[in-house]
Design an enzyme around this catalytic site. Structure first.
Site, PDB file in Angstrom:
ATOM      1  N   ASN A  55       9.287  -9.343   6.425  1.00  0.00           N
ATOM      2  CA  ASN A  55       9.329  -9.522   4.978  1.00  0.00           C
ATOM      3  C   ASN A  55       9.006  -8.211   4.255  1.00  0.00           C
ATOM      4  O   ASN A  55       9.220  -8.086   3.053  1.00  0.00           O
ATOM      5  CB  ASN A  55       8.366 -10.624   4.537  1.00  0.00           C
ATOM      6  CG  ASN A  55       6.963 -10.408   5.065  1.00  0.00           C
ATOM      7  OD1 ASN A  55       6.782 -10.059   6.225  1.00  0.00           O
ATOM      8  ND2 ASN A  55       5.971 -10.626   4.224  1.00  0.00           N
ATOM      9  N   GLY A  59      10.282  -3.446   7.643  1.00  0.00           N
ATOM     10  CA  GLY A  59      10.636  -4.434   8.651  1.00  0.00           C
ATOM     11  C   GLY A  59      12.095  -4.841   8.572  1.00  0.00           C
ATOM     12  O   GLY A  59      12.783  -4.942   9.591  1.00  0.00           O
ATOM     13  N   TYR A 208      -9.233  -1.037   5.015  1.00  0.00           N
ATOM     14  CA  TYR A 208      -7.869  -0.690   5.412  1.00  0.00           C
ATOM     15  C   TYR A 208      -7.875   0.517   6.346  1.00  0.00           C
ATOM     16  O   TYR A 208      -7.229   0.502   7.400  1.00  0.00           O
ATOM     17  CB  TYR A 208      -7.020  -0.395   4.178  1.00  0.00           C
ATOM     18  CG  TYR A 208      -5.629   0.123   4.497  1.00  0.00           C
ATOM     19  CD1 TYR A 208      -4.686  -0.710   5.080  1.00  0.00           C
ATOM     20  CD2 TYR A 208      -5.278   1.448   4.228  1.00  0.00           C
ATOM     21  CE1 TYR A 208      -3.411  -0.246   5.391  1.00  0.00           C
ATOM     22  CE2 TYR A 208      -4.005   1.917   4.529  1.00  0.00           C
ATOM     23  CZ  TYR A 208      -3.084   1.084   5.115  1.00  0.00           C
ATOM     24  OH  TYR A 208      -1.825   1.544   5.423  1.00  0.00           O
TER      25      TYR A 208
END
Length: 335
Positions: A55, A59, A208
């Site tokens: 998505n 990708g 992150y």
């Protein structure tokens, strides 16, 4: 009269050459920031490929490119309806009929195990696994198993998935490859052994960055474990993608503010950040380039090897992370 005409022509000439100069500068600036390109016509015929997180813009691009190169591609997505829409788009753009979707929620260990079981029932070979899915600097959220989302989705999920598919990767006749995605944020990251799950303190940038450092440490330790076992692994920095940056705006602002910010930022994003095509190049390079078949555990950016900073090369830290990840995912108990 002639003097005025000459002056006009001189001014026009200066304007024209200035515009040409600006266009040239813009062209080469954008080209520089797009980074390296994988220009080899490496085919993927008869290869089976898994790409998580289709998505995302990268990708979709990776899946389309792999399908065009002849691979049988399995795509994953948390939402099945979205996955079907993406799959149809990839089929239309690639002209391939060998694109399949299996639902996968990387925030759930149960979903990961179900995915692996379903894939192993469908296929006997796996040549390339691309762990592409990740979350980027989101507010604090927990996965279904109670882990901070950056740690759970960016590291623990791919860690478990890779290990569940490791046997089929090793049994596949041709040398197989595992490609993990990181970012340069690892440079400023610290692996907090005392608070890996950010229970005592949470900061989205730090969480992150820590998850991206985990991707590197995981890849390097995996390379040592699979040495001489018919599998190689690589970790790749695709760069900052303009479309993903726009998605970041979308997640933090309402539709009106988002539209205004994107309108203002569009020229900057176009000039300095990567397109989806450019960002996918280093991943394709690591997944397909024949020149890398004897390499293992290395870090690539812009289609070339890049030296890692010292804290990302720590064998001791990588071993600690591996053992901790085995425990957190229940892999050691189920092995």
């Amino acid at each position: 009269m002639d003097k005025k005409l000459n002056e006009s022509w001189n001014i026009a000439g200066i304007v024209v050459f200035s515009i040409i100069g600006i266009v040239i500068v813009i062209y080469f600036t954008r080209k520089y920031f797009q980074g390296g390109y994988f220009r080899k016509c490496a085919r993927a015929d008869a290869k089976t490929v898994i790409i998580t997180g289709v998505n995302s813009c990268i990708g979709k691009r990776l899946a389309t490119e792999m399908a065009q190169r002849g691979a049988t591609v399995y795509i994953t997505c948390k939402d099945e309806e979205e996955m079907e829409r993406v799959k149809q788009r990839i089929l239309d753009r690639s002209g391939s009929q060998n694109v399949f979707g299996i639902q996968l929620d990387l925030s759930s260990f149960d979903s990961i195990r179900k995915f692996a079981k379903k894939f192993l029932e469908s296929e006997k070979r796996l040549h390339i696994l691309i762990n592409n899915e990740n979350v980027v600097m989101v507010p604090k959220q927990l996965t279904k198993d109670g882990f901070e989302s950056h740690l759970g989705i960016n590291h623990l999920g791919p860690f478990l998935l890779t290990n569940l598919l490791l046997n089929i990767l090793m049994k596949t006749t041709a040398p197989s490859r595992i490609v993990n995605i990181t970012s340069l944020s690892y440079k400023w990251a610290i692996l907090n052994k005392d608070d890996l799950n950010s229970e005592n303190f949470y900061h989205k940038w730090k969480a992150y960055g820590q998850s991206k450092l985990c991707n590197i440490l995981f890849t390097r330790h995996l390379a040592r474990k699979i040495k001489d076992k018919n599998v190689t692994t690589y970790v790749v920095n695709p760069g900052i993608v303009a479309s993903e940056f726009e998605n970041y705006f979308r997640s933090y602002f309402n539709s009106y503010i988002y539209s205004f910010l994107v309108f203002l930022a569009k020229p900057f994003l176009w000039l300095f950040l990567k397109s989806d095509e450019s960002a996918s190049q280093s991943v394709l390079f690591a997944a397909l380039d024949p020149a890398l078949k004897t390499e293992n555990g290395k870090f690539y950016s812009d289609c070339k090897e890049v030296e890692l900073m010292e804290h990302a090369r720590s064998i001791e830290t990588a071993e600690w992370l591996w053992k901790t990840s085995e425990k957190l995912t229940g892999l050691r108990k189920s092995a």
